[in-house]
Design an enzyme around this catalytic site. Structure first.
Site, PDB file in Angstrom:
ATOM      1  N   LYS A   1     -23.160   4.160  -6.047  1.00 60.33           N
ATOM      2  CA  LYS A   1     -22.642   5.362  -6.708  1.00 60.33           C
ATOM      3  C   LYS A   1     -22.104   5.101  -8.108  1.00 60.33           C
ATOM      4  CE  LYS A   1     -18.114   5.167  -4.349  1.00 60.33           C
ATOM      5  NZ  LYS A   1     -17.256   5.889  -3.375  1.00 60.33           N
TER       6      LYS A   1
ATOM      7  N   LEU B   1     -21.395  -1.178  -3.650  1.00 61.97           N
ATOM      8  CA  LEU B   1     -22.655  -1.440  -2.957  1.00 61.97           C
ATOM      9  C   LEU B   1     -23.328  -0.170  -2.433  1.00 61.97           C
ATOM     10  CD1 LEU B   1     -21.772  -4.776  -1.173  1.00 61.97           C
ATOM     11  CD2 LEU B   1     -23.709  -4.409  -2.717  1.00 61.97           C
TER      12      LEU B   1
ATOM     13  N   TYR C   1       0.820  -1.211   0.000  1.00 61.70           N
ATOM     14  CA  TYR C   1       0.000   0.000   0.000  1.00 61.70           C
ATOM     15  C   TYR C   1       0.856   1.264   0.000  1.00 61.70           C
ATOM     16  CZ  TYR C   1      -3.640  -3.278   1.577  1.00 61.70           C
ATOM     17  OH  TYR C   1      -4.517  -4.330   1.695  1.00 61.70           O
TER      18      TYR C   1
END
Length: 348
Positions: free
Chosen positions: A246, A243, A53
């Site tokens: 958008k 979910l 990350y």
């Protein structure tokens, strides 16, 4: 915020875990610290990160998430209050993870290299949980290939016992407390458990995707997780934000992850939109926030130990944290399962 035992370790972790992969790219250091402060204030004691990350993976931002968490731990002086988890990348060809751009593998040398750098960035001398981000063997990952397995395409695999061997050494050295896997299969978990019977460390957890439009974990792994007490640390409870609704009908709101990075292909498959619309309709019918419905469902599963949540703003995080007030009653679960029966796993 309830707490649950991590595997058979005796460590109690919060039912929600703060995922951090946006820190260092979508979120600044200050924003990351604000999210960490908010999580801790709401009794979250579990933080998950990875050497990979921030997301999407880039040479110039690799390790930035761990660095931000490390600066927060140093500034707050609260390492003893946190259960901290990170991950080593699996097999891959991205050149910036290892010296000389070599292929990443789960070899003893590479695992030691990865861990030492994670510890340095995180400003700590140990991790509570060290996970293998994905297997060394070649399998379908992150939605590629769905749930199918067709052949032994490449027998060049670092043996699991070799990988577990060095992890055992690191436990003995006090650099990690416990071991976990991620993006694993039922076969992989069974092999890790078999190796642990010969003296290698026992995996405490598995971190796999699990959400309303991807319940494939239930097919083979849920029974194993419960019987063997290998904790599911469920990631993507909101299916990368899909979910929320958008992204329905190809919408790309400004600043959203898929808009910025075009990395949502796992959730752009046939049948996804119609399934999401059904869950949004159910949320309206029940008077619930669809975000909280989706997150609460994952948290409520008996094989889920901790649900890894993520946000790009404290406002979003506050909404997600509110999911702990939502109860999945038997009647609501029956309605969820009725939708699942018709729209089963469109985004595995």
């Amino acid at each position: 915020m309830k707490q649950r035992e991590l595997g058979r370790t005796g460590i109690m972790v919060s039912e929600l875990c703060l995922g951090t992969m946006t820190f260092g790219q979508q979120n600044t250091e200050a924003e990351g610290h604000a999210q960490l402060d908010m999580a801790l204030a709401h009794d979250i004691n579990f933080i998950d990160t990875a050497e990979l990350y921030s997301i999407p993976p880039r040479a110039e931002t690799q390790g930035s998430t761990e660095t931000i968490i490390g600066s927060w731990l140093k500034a707050r002086g609260n390492r003893d209050k946190i259960i901290l988890a990170s991950k080593a990348v699996g097999r891959g060809t991205q050149p910036w993870f290892r010296p000389g751009g070599e292929e990443t593998r789960l070899t003893p040398r590479q695992i030691r290299y990865a861990l030492e750098r994670s510890l340095r960035r995180l400003n700590t001398d140990y991790l509570d949980l060290y996970q293998l981000h994905w297997p060394d063997r070649k399998i379908g990952l992150f939605g590629e290939g769905g749930t199918t397995f067709t052949s032994l395409a490449d027998a060049d695999e670092v043996p699991i016992e070799e990988t577990l061997g060095v992890l055992g050494d690191l436990v003995t050295e006090g650099k990690i407390r416990h071991v976990g896997v991620s993006n694993e299969t039922a076969w992989g978990v069974s092999e890790y458990l078999a190796c642990s019977r010969t003296g290698a460390p026992r995996i405490a957890s598995i971190q796999n995707a699990y959400n309303l439009i991807n319940r494939t974990f239930e097919i083979g792994l849920a029974e194993m997780a419960l019987r063997e007490r290998v904790s599911l640390l469920a990631y993507s409870p909101l299916a990368q934000g899909y979910l929320t609704g958008k992204y329905l009908n190809g919408a790309r709101p400004a600043g959203a992850r898929t808009t910025l990075f075009d990395r949502g292909q796992r959730y752009q498959k046939p049948g996804v939109d119609v399934a999401i619309e059904a869950y949004l309709a159910l949320a309206r019918e029940e008077g619930l926030d669809p975000v909280q419905l989706a997150v609460a469902f994952v948290t409520s599963r008996p094989f889920v130990t901790s649900n890894i949540i993520g946000a790009t703003s404290t406002q979003q995080l506050a909404t997600i944290l509110g999911s702990v007030e939502v109860t999945i009653t038997p009647e609501l679960e029956a309605k969820i399962n009725a939708i699942h029966q018709v729209h089963s796993n469109p985004a595995p």
